[in-house]
Enzyme design. Structure first.
Site, PDB file in Angstrom:
ATOM      1  N   VAL A  73       0.890  -1.134   0.175  1.00  0.00           N
ATOM      2  CA  VAL A  73       0.029  -0.083  -0.065  1.00  0.00           C
ATOM      3  C   VAL A  73       0.995   1.257  -0.001  1.00  0.00           C
ATOM      4  O   VAL A  73       1.902   1.388   0.578  1.00  0.00           O
ATOM      5  CB  VAL A  73      -0.933   0.042   1.079  1.00  0.00           C
ATOM      6  CG1 VAL A  73      -2.106  -1.143   1.158  1.00  0.00           C
ATOM      7  CG2 VAL A  73      -0.113  -0.151   2.534  1.00  0.00           C
ATOM      8  N   ASN A 113       0.622  -7.082   7.455  1.00  0.00           N
ATOM      9  CA  ASN A 113       1.962  -6.401   7.446  1.00  0.00           C
ATOM     10  C   ASN A 113       1.780  -4.972   7.011  1.00  0.00           C
ATOM     11  O   ASN A 113       1.228  -4.443   5.789  1.00  0.00           O
ATOM     12  CB  ASN A 113       2.923  -7.117   6.382  1.00  0.00           C
ATOM     13  CG  ASN A 113       4.297  -6.355   6.501  1.00  0.00           C
ATOM     14  OD1 ASN A 113       4.450  -5.194   6.609  1.00  0.00           O
ATOM     15  ND2 ASN A 113       5.452  -7.244   6.205  1.00  0.00           N
ATOM     16  N   ALA A 115       3.503  -2.831   5.552  1.00  0.00           N
ATOM     17  CA  ALA A 115       4.285  -2.488   4.288  1.00  0.00           C
ATOM     18  C   ALA A 115       3.464  -3.216   3.232  1.00  0.00           C
ATOM     19  O   ALA A 115       3.936  -2.713   2.012  1.00  0.00           O
ATOM     20  CB  ALA A 115       5.452  -2.860   4.298  1.00  0.00           C
ATOM     21  N   GLU A 116       2.678  -3.915   3.465  1.00  0.00           N
ATOM     22  CA  GLU A 116       1.855  -4.895   2.395  1.00  0.00           C
ATOM     23  C   GLU A 116       0.454  -4.438   2.171  1.00  0.00           C
ATOM     24  O   GLU A 116       0.248  -3.674   1.894  1.00  0.00           O
ATOM     25  CB  GLU A 116       2.290  -6.328   2.531  1.00  0.00           C
ATOM     26  CG  GLU A 116       3.690  -6.771   2.531  1.00  0.00           C
ATOM     27  CD  GLU A 116       3.869  -8.048   2.622  1.00  0.00           C
ATOM     28  OE1 GLU A 116       3.460  -8.890   1.777  1.00  0.00           O
ATOM     29  OE2 GLU A 116       4.706  -8.586   3.449  1.00  0.00           O
ATOM     30  N   HIS A 117      -0.297  -5.419   2.882  1.00  0.00           N
ATOM     31  CA  HIS A 117      -1.727  -5.168   2.804  1.00  0.00           C
ATOM     32  C   HIS A 117      -2.190  -3.945   3.976  1.00  0.00           C
ATOM     33  O   HIS A 117      -3.284  -3.502   3.943  1.00  0.00           O
ATOM     34  CB  HIS A 117      -2.675  -6.392   2.965  1.00  0.00           C
ATOM     35  CG  HIS A 117      -2.419  -7.324   1.941  1.00  0.00           C
ATOM     36  ND1 HIS A 117      -3.466  -7.738   0.884  1.00  0.00           N
ATOM     37  CD2 HIS A 117      -1.386  -8.043   1.417  1.00  0.00           C
ATOM     38  CE1 HIS A 117      -3.097  -8.419   0.133  1.00  0.00           C
ATOM     39  NE2 HIS A 117      -1.904  -8.638   0.343  1.00  0.00           N
TER      40      HIS A 117
END
Length: 307
Positions: A73, A113, A115-117
């Protein structure tokens, strides 16, 4: 007597090899798997509706990320190369450092996470319960509301269906295919040089941890989440789960840091750092021909004719 001996020859060959074919009789809960497939491709499971599991795991092209690190994201960068999700059910642990014991723990990792979803269980339940997914979960899981655990169960069931059977080498092991001269020589080299020591079993990897740089020290340009971050032991620096070699021609770049752009580079790097040798040009060509035989069929669940 000779006739019966020929019938049992493929079975004997299979029993003598350190690599095991992927089963063709896959058993999954297809309704849960299809729901998991929808979720896998849907950006609804990210905080800003921009990222899906598919964003970093193209299951039609190797199941890995062609970028050195994935983007989550708001364009946030990951900290390690994303491994393939294909045949992940055959790994003994998940992630490069093995921090996830199973696929359920693995599926939860990227979702939570930042840094991810960038999601959490409460946000996931809230978004899905205010979407058409609520009715779908009611039919399959027989619950009034979507529950986080059921979301993970559906995604895991889909991931369990992402197997790639019937690679040329699987067929060779079953006596259904004859390796070409170069493919066969590549396999012989693969065993002679000891590659088979780490890359064996059903996933031709994914079943042990090994150090990157056993003969020549491997210098990282940055810190990566290796086994030492789990064990807190300095002996586990640069130790990672051995990656699968299945569909390897489709999963570049290679290694945890994505430093090898192609198979030739990857082979020479492994020869240097983990074997302490240098392959000859023809040896590399033969090894590549062998590795090409490890490409399997597209997972059946992805067949649009079955949808």
């Amino acid at each position: 007597m000779k006739k019966y001996a020929l019938l049992f020859l493929p079975l004997l060959l299979f029993a003598m090899q350190p690599i095991v074919p992927i089963p063709t009789d896959l058993h999954v809960d297809i309704k849960k798997a299809k729901l998991g497939q929808e979720l896998f491709f849907d950006t609804i499971l990210s905080s800003d509706n921009t990222i899906s599991c598919f964003s970093c795991h193209n299951v039609y092209e190797g199941g890995a990320d062609p970028r050195i690190v994935s983007r989550g994201v708001k364009g946030r960068k990951g900290n390690i190369q994303s491994p393939t999700v294909l045949n992940a059910r055959y790994n003994f642990r998940q992630f490069w450092n093995g921090r996830a014991a199973n696929l359920k723990e693995q599926a939860a990792g990227p979702l939570n996470n930042p840094a991810e979803h960038n999601m959490n269980p409460r946000k996931i339940e809230e978004k899905l319960n205010n979407s058409p997914y609520r009715e779908k979960f009611q039919k399959i899981f027989h619950t009034q509301k979507v529950k986080y655990g059921n979301v993970l169960d559906a995604i895991v069931e889909f991931e369990k269906a992402l197997t790639t059977p019937n690679a040329k080498f699987d067929k060779f092991l079953r006596g259904e295919y004859q390796l070409s001269k170069n493919e066969k020589q590549g396999y012989i080299l693969f065993k002679q040089y000891g590659c088979i020591t780490c890359h064996n079993g059903i996933n031709i990897g994914g079943n042990t941890y090994q150090k990157m740089g056993t003969f020549v020290a491997y210098q990282n340009k940055q810190t990566y989440p290796d086994r030492s971050q789990i064990t807190k032991s300095p002996f586990d620096l640069n130790v990672f789960k051995v990656p699968t070699l299945r569909n390897i021609v489709k999963t570049a770049p290679y290694f945890h840091d994505g430093s090898a752009k192609n198979l030739k580079d990857a082979l020479q790097m492994m020869a240097k750092y983990n074997l302490g040798i240098q392959f000859q040009e023809q040896e590399v060509k033969n090894l590549v021909e062998f590795l090409k035989t490890l490409t399997g069929e597209t997972p059946k669940i992805l067949d649009t004719n079955d949808n």
